[in-house]
Design a protein around this motif. Structure first.
Motif: not given
Lengths: 410, 295
Positions: B90-91, B98-104, B222-225, B271-274
């Protein structure tokens, strides 16, 4: 280097306002042409059309041998210096200057050579690795110049490049621009609202008013033979005094009535400008340059060359005195003088006024003090005459002056 | 004005009392701000400490008792969490969403924002108005219709579906934010670049993107969070194979009590990653990037 030709160029915005109408200008190779006029006269729009930043509504624009009406700005091979300098804040001075060459895929070694050459010319060698924000206003202006020079374009376009500098620096940069342009011999179109800049820089100066070209001529000719009241009032500082007068025949010469006072117009002047004869017995607009007046106590003043008044104000500039005084003569009210007043920031001219305020430029030896009676000697051989309605200058047998003869009786 | 000693007098000297008052005033404000900041951090601290305590300890006493007995701390929760293959999966799902959503979103929005800000094309302002109008559409109303469309398209339950949904609902705000920032770049700069021979894509890449850095950095954060912390969209659209951490943690909640050891450690990890992303990008929030460009 190339000649630039504007043939009937017009700009009409979608909402119908016309910024430039039917502009004809032929700028020869290596010429420095200055476009000058009050704000909103269309000079910047004209420049932007040459640059390709503004679409041309009608007319033909030729740079070199090529009609470029529909050529995008990047392919016109002209360089522009912006009023705001428009430096790329994220790039060093070196990259700012090199930007245009990098986009044109010039070889790295060649870019380096040319950037360093331009920096040397402009005294920027020590600042090449700094960012624009760390430069002074004058240095930023130089970088903007460098960006134009380094491309060796067909023409330079400059949009009020000095207006953001303080007065001292402006004089210095003015001389520098003049020197660089002469050294490189690049055709230049320079826009300014400052007539001193226009006079000092231009090989020829084009005066515009409300989108219409008024006169194109070398600076001295513009000063000596303005084609109308607008050019006369715009060129020269302090500006020309404009008065409502009446010409009466007086033997071989003429008598110019200014309120209760009168000046003698010499016969030589009438011979020089035959069209003046048509105005005998009629109202004319008279122009007297401040520098054509002198305190009558300091010079020999013959009969018919003296105006008397009371000194309102004395401005001492060291090398000269500016004497302000008032005459009981109506001011000239035409489209031109209204436009000039607007440019000077004055309110509407009082059309009912019976007074005119004049400025004379006198020798500092003059003892004039405010509130005291004043006698001013006028160089009557250097008077300017204009048609009171059309505002056209009265010179030779120029057609416009004659054309307006019929309708101009007051 | 000169003093008898011939020195120029500057501003009148501040009296001792006024300096004491000024010092007290500013230090009181600072102390207050620090207190509020610490208070704000309490839940996070509690979560962190809880994640370091064994389930038995957590069941017996509150996390603050650690202050008296530091010996109860242990890394066991994290160890068991990382041994749990479904949690690790799940991680990675969260990252894959998250990564593709943010980049796109950042890629499409910056291009669209440039067009809306600086290119002339018919209907541009109406189109932009439409984009801004989409800002007010709550994503909840779209859950069912989109689920139907996804079902028809065969991507219901997949990571792709979740990513597309986030992109769709992230774009209006992203375009709005970037367009307003790009529009504030002085026109002269773009015109100078055009005179220098730049085509639109060159201007975009070499002038707009570098100058838009701060806006793009904040949008990225923002988007990443938002996507990282999203529960609702993933809950609806992700099946068991595609579920991200938020859904996995939520499934550990029980009606009576919860697996506090798993939840606290997992939540702290998520929480750490963001935070890392935030600190990586915050250096781009440079003040005054435009300084020196015009005037």
């Amino acid at each position: 280097m190339a000649k630039v030709r504007l043939a009937g160029i017009s700009k009409i915005y979608p909402d119908g306002t016309s910024a430039v109408s039917d502009l004809h200008l032929d700028i020869s190779e290596g010429e420095f042409l200055v476009l000058v006029g009050p704000s909103g006269c269309g000079k910047t729009t004209a420049l932007r059309m040459v640059a390709g930043l503004e679409e041309i509504s009608s007319g033909t624009l030729t740079i070199g041998e090529r009609v470029v009406n529909r050529v995008p700005a990047r392919d016109r091979d002209v360089a522009m210096v912006f009023q705001s300098y428009a430096l790329y804040p994220h790039l060093s001075v070196r990259d700012n200057i090199a930007f245009g060459l990098q986009l044109r895929k010039v070889a790295k070694s060649e870019i380096r050579r040319r950037v360093e050459g331009a920096a040397g010319t402009l005294g920027l060698t020590d600042h090449l690795d700094r960012r624009p924000r760390n430069l002074s206003g004058g240095q930023r202006q130089r970088v903007a110049m460098g960006r134009a020079i380094v491309r060796s374009p067909q023409a330079f376009l400059m949009d009020e490049p000095l207006s953001n500098l303080d007065a001292k620096l402006r004089v210095q940069m003015r001389a520098e621009i003049s020197r660089i342009q002469r050294d490189l011999g690049v055709t230049t179109i320079y826009v300014t609202h400052d007539q001193v800049e226009a006079m000092t820089l231009g090989d020829r100066v084009a005066v515009m008013k409300k989108g219409v070209l008024q006169q194109v001529a070398p600076p001295q000719e513009l000063y000596e033979r303005p084609t109308n009241i607008f050019v006369a009032g715009f060129i020269g500082s302090p500006s020309m005094n404009l008065l409502q007068g009446r010409l009466e025949s007086d033997g071989a010469g003429a008598r110019l009535a200014l309120g209760e006072q009168a000046l003698t117009v010499p016969a030589s002047l009438l011979a020089e400008r035959p069209a003046l004869r048509d105005y005998l017995g009629r109202d004319v607009a008279v122009g007297i340059r401040p520098e054509d007046m002198e305190d009558a106590d300091l010079v020999e003043a013959s009969e018919g060359t003296v105006l008397t008044s009371t000194t309102d104000l004395v401005e001492a500039l060291g090398s000269e005195l500016l004497l302000h005084f008032r005459l009981n003569v109506s001011p000239v009210v035409t489209e031109d003088t209204k436009e000039l007043a607007r440019d000077a920031g004055a309110d509407q001219i009082d059309t009912e006024s019976r007074y005119s305020d004049l400025i004379a430029r006198c020798s500092p030896r003059s003892g004039a003090t405010s509130g005291q009676p004043l006698r001013v000697r006028v160089d009557t051989g250097r008077l300017y005459f204009f048609d009171p309605l059309s505002g056209a200058g009265i010179w030779g047998e120029s057609a416009p002056a004659l054309q307006h003869k019929e309708g101009s009786h007051v | 004005m000169t003093t008898p000693h011939g020195e120029y007098e500057g501003a009148p000297r501040r009296t001792a009392v006024s300096r004491v008052v000024g010092f007290l005033g500013s230090s009181i404000v600072q102390v207050l701000l620090v207190c509020i900041g610490l208070f704000w951090l309490m839940p996070t601290l509690g979560l962190f400490v809880t994640s370091l305590r064994s389930p038995q300890d957590n069941a017996a006493s509150g996390w603050w008792t650690t202050l008296q007995e530091p010996a109860q701390l242990t890394l066991e929760n994290y160890a068991s969490l990382l041994d749990n293959p479904s949690f690790v999966a799940s991680f990675f799902n969260t990252i894959l969403i998250t990564v593709p959503s943010t980049l796109i979103i950042v890629a499409i929005a910056s291009l669209a924002a440039y067009a809306f800000a600086w290119l002339e094309f018919p209907g541009r302002d109406w189109l932009f108005l439409l984009v801004v109008g989409l800002l007010v559409v709550p994503l909840q109303v779209a859950l069912i219709p989109i689920a139907q469309i996804y079902g028809g398209a065969g991507i219901y339950g997949s990571i792709l579906g979740v990513v597309l949904f986030h992109v769709g609902f992230g774009l209006p705000f992203a375009i709005f934010l970037l367009r307003n920032f790009f529009a504030a770049i002085p026109r002269d700069l773009l015109e100078a670049a055009r005179m220098d021979g730049g085509k639109e894509h060159t201007i975009f890449r070499r002038v707009i993107l570098p100058l838009g850095g701060p806006a793009i950095a904040s949008l990225t954060i923002f988007q990443f969070l938002w996507v990282w912390n999203d529960l609702l969209v993933a809950l609806v659209f992700a099946d068991a194979q595609a579920q991200p951490m938020t859904v996995a943690l939520q499934s550990e909640m029980r009606q009576f009590g919860a697996n506090l050891d798993v939840i606290s450690a997992g939540a702290f990890l998520s929480m750490v990653v963001p935070l890392v992303v935030f600190f990586a990008f915050q250096r781009y929030f440079v003040q005054g990037v435009m300084a020196g460009s015009v005037k």
